[in-house]
Motif scaffolding. Structure first.
Motif, PDB file in Angstrom:
ATOM      1  N   MET A   1     -20.403 -35.696  22.315  1.00  0.00           N
ATOM      2  CA  MET A   1     -19.666 -36.302  23.131  1.00  0.00           C
ATOM      3  C   MET A   1     -18.484 -36.198  22.778  1.00  0.00           C
ATOM      4  N   GLU A   2     -17.168 -36.015  23.532  1.00  0.00           N
ATOM      5  CA  GLU A   2     -16.005 -36.895  23.604  1.00  0.00           C
ATOM      6  C   GLU A   2     -14.927 -37.953  24.104  1.00  0.00           C
ATOM      7  N   LEU A   3     -14.650 -38.414  23.039  1.00  0.00           N
ATOM      8  CA  LEU A   3     -14.393 -40.042  24.098  1.00  0.00           C
ATOM      9  C   LEU A   3     -12.410 -39.728  23.380  1.00  0.00           C
ATOM     10  N   VAL A   4     -11.295 -40.264  24.100  1.00  0.00           N
ATOM     11  CA  VAL A   4     -10.344 -40.735  24.019  1.00  0.00           C
ATOM     12  C   VAL A   4     -10.158 -41.872  24.102  1.00  0.00           C
ATOM     13  N   TYR A   5      -9.203 -42.561  23.301  1.00  0.00           N
ATOM     14  CA  TYR A   5      -8.239 -44.118  23.244  1.00  0.00           C
ATOM     15  C   TYR A   5      -7.218 -43.944  22.645  1.00  0.00           C
ATOM     16  N   THR A   6      -6.830 -45.275  23.482  1.00  0.00           N
ATOM     17  CA  THR A   6      -5.241 -44.979  23.226  1.00  0.00           C
ATOM     18  C   THR A   6      -5.347 -46.887  22.633  1.00  0.00           C
ATOM     19  N   TYR A   7      -4.135 -47.173  21.510  1.00  0.00           N
ATOM     20  CA  TYR A   7      -4.113 -48.477  21.281  1.00  0.00           C
ATOM     21  C   TYR A   7      -2.597 -48.460  21.215  1.00  0.00           C
ATOM     22  N   ALA A   8      -1.395 -49.944  21.720  1.00  0.00           N
ATOM     23  CA  ALA A   8      -0.247 -50.187  20.879  1.00  0.00           C
ATOM     24  C   ALA A   8       0.062 -49.600  19.381  1.00  0.00           C
ATOM     25  N   MET A   9       1.697 -49.255  19.232  1.00  0.00           N
ATOM     26  CA  MET A   9       2.203 -48.214  18.128  1.00  0.00           C
ATOM     27  C   MET A   9       2.597 -50.205  16.991  1.00  0.00           C
ATOM     28  N   ASP A  10       2.242 -51.560  18.076  1.00  0.00           N
ATOM     29  CA  ASP A  10       2.049 -52.257  17.087  1.00  0.00           C
ATOM     30  C   ASP A  10       0.694 -53.023  16.618  1.00  0.00           C
ATOM     31  N   LEU A  27     -16.811 -39.223   9.973  1.00  0.00           N
ATOM     32  CA  LEU A  27     -17.337 -38.853  11.875  1.00  0.00           C
ATOM     33  C   LEU A  27     -15.556 -38.347  11.964  1.00  0.00           C
ATOM     34  N   GLY A  28     -14.177 -38.409  11.049  1.00  0.00           N
ATOM     35  CA  GLY A  28     -12.974 -37.456  11.245  1.00  0.00           C
ATOM     36  C   GLY A  28     -12.800 -37.371  13.204  1.00  0.00           C
ATOM     37  N   PRO A  29     -11.845 -38.596  13.097  1.00  0.00           N
ATOM     38  CA  PRO A  29     -10.741 -38.859  14.082  1.00  0.00           C
ATOM     39  C   PRO A  29      -9.736 -38.368  14.184  1.00  0.00           C
ATOM     40  N   THR A  30      -9.063 -37.830  15.441  1.00  0.00           N
ATOM     41  CA  THR A  30      -7.382 -37.349  15.460  1.00  0.00           C
ATOM     42  C   THR A  30      -6.819 -38.468  15.914  1.00  0.00           C
ATOM     43  N   VAL A  31      -5.932 -38.947  15.190  1.00  0.00           N
ATOM     44  CA  VAL A  31      -5.170 -39.602  16.144  1.00  0.00           C
ATOM     45  C   VAL A  31      -3.995 -39.272  16.037  1.00  0.00           C
ATOM     46  N   ARG A  32      -3.339 -38.826  17.273  1.00  0.00           N
ATOM     47  CA  ARG A  32      -1.479 -38.641  17.176  1.00  0.00           C
ATOM     48  C   ARG A  32      -0.429 -39.540  18.517  1.00  0.00           C
ATOM     49  N   GLU A  33       0.385 -39.405  18.283  1.00  0.00           N
ATOM     50  CA  GLU A  33       1.322 -40.050  18.976  1.00  0.00           C
ATOM     51  C   GLU A  33       1.285 -39.810  20.505  1.00  0.00           C
ATOM     52  N   CYS A  34       1.036 -40.700  22.091  1.00  0.00           N
ATOM     53  CA  CYS A  34       0.670 -40.542  23.266  1.00  0.00           C
ATOM     54  C   CYS A  34       2.217 -39.499  23.509  1.00  0.00           C
ATOM     55  N   LYS A  35       3.059 -39.528  23.485  1.00  0.00           N
ATOM     56  CA  LYS A  35       4.000 -39.148  23.301  1.00  0.00           C
ATOM     57  C   LYS A  35       3.475 -37.607  23.196  1.00  0.00           C
ATOM     58  N   ARG A  51     -20.769 -35.888  17.967  1.00  0.00           N
ATOM     59  CA  ARG A  51     -23.343 -36.393  18.480  1.00  0.00           C
ATOM     60  C   ARG A  51     -23.097 -37.864  19.264  1.00  0.00           C
ATOM     61  N   ASP A  52     -24.526 -37.882  20.205  1.00  0.00           N
ATOM     62  CA  ASP A  52     -24.003 -39.046  21.020  1.00  0.00           C
ATOM     63  C   ASP A  52     -24.037 -40.155  20.247  1.00  0.00           C
ATOM     64  N   GLU A  53     -25.181 -39.920  19.327  1.00  0.00           N
ATOM     65  CA  GLU A  53     -25.910 -41.700  18.727  1.00  0.00           C
ATOM     66  C   GLU A  53     -24.280 -42.155  17.561  1.00  0.00           C
ATOM     67  N   LEU A  54     -23.533 -41.223  17.242  1.00  0.00           N
ATOM     68  CA  LEU A  54     -22.679 -41.282  16.193  1.00  0.00           C
ATOM     69  C   LEU A  54     -21.204 -41.722  17.540  1.00  0.00           C
ATOM     70  N   ALA A  55     -21.378 -41.644  18.416  1.00  0.00           N
ATOM     71  CA  ALA A  55     -20.021 -41.866  19.562  1.00  0.00           C
ATOM     72  C   ALA A  55     -20.114 -42.981  19.477  1.00  0.00           C
ATOM     73  N   ALA A  56     -21.610 -42.987  20.164  1.00  0.00           N
ATOM     74  CA  ALA A  56     -21.651 -44.431  20.850  1.00  0.00           C
ATOM     75  C   ALA A  56     -21.091 -45.515  19.667  1.00  0.00           C
ATOM     76  N   GLU A  57     -22.116 -45.058  18.633  1.00  0.00           N
ATOM     77  CA  GLU A  57     -21.167 -46.188  17.470  1.00  0.00           C
ATOM     78  C   GLU A  57     -19.956 -46.161  17.335  1.00  0.00           C
ATOM     79  N   ALA A  58     -18.951 -45.229  17.836  1.00  0.00           N
ATOM     80  CA  ALA A  58     -18.223 -45.920  16.989  1.00  0.00           C
ATOM     81  C   ALA A  58     -17.175 -46.236  18.955  1.00  0.00           C
ATOM     82  N   GLN A  59     -18.061 -45.927  20.118  1.00  0.00           N
ATOM     83  CA  GLN A  59     -17.548 -47.215  20.579  1.00  0.00           C
ATOM     84  C   GLN A  59     -18.008 -48.715  20.780  1.00  0.00           C
TER      85      GLN A  59
END
Length: 98
Positions: A1-10, A27-35, A51-59
């Motif tokens: 499963m793939e998930l994408v999130y955004t959050y403010a710089m502050d 889990l090893g998520p990737t974080v990048r600037e939106c722009k 995997r789905d169960e880890l993605a669900a825990e992350a959510q």
């Protein structure tokens, strides 16, 4: 499963503190600037492929944070950008080690 999130710089400091916890390190998520990922907004983007169960825990863990899941066209655009970045990195490694 793939998930994408955004959050403010502050919120970046609080998010980084959470991402330094053991679950996220495994889990090893990737974080990048939106722009930098082609998204026309300020802030940071978080990409999770698991995997789905880890993605669900992350959510569940992200539900109480400043991060908001991107869905629909904007989410697909961001997923494609992260996939393209990963493919380019793999191609580069293949060229180095032939």
């Amino acid at each position: 499963m793939e998930l994408v999130y955004t959050y403010a710089m502050d919120s970046s400091k609080d998010m980084q503190k959470m991402l330094d916890e053991e679950f996220w390190k495994r889990l090893g998520p990737t974080v990048r600037e939106c722009k930098a990922m082609g998204l026309g907004k300020e802030g940071m983007c978080l990409y999770i492929k698991a995997r789905d169960e880890l993605a669900a825990e992350a959510q569940k863990l992200l539900a109480d944070t400043a991060a908001r899941e991107l869905k629909g066209e904007e989410g697909e655009t961001l997923l494609k950008a992260f996939r393209d970045e990963a493919e380019a990195a793999e191609a580069g490694m293949g060229a180095m080690f032939g």
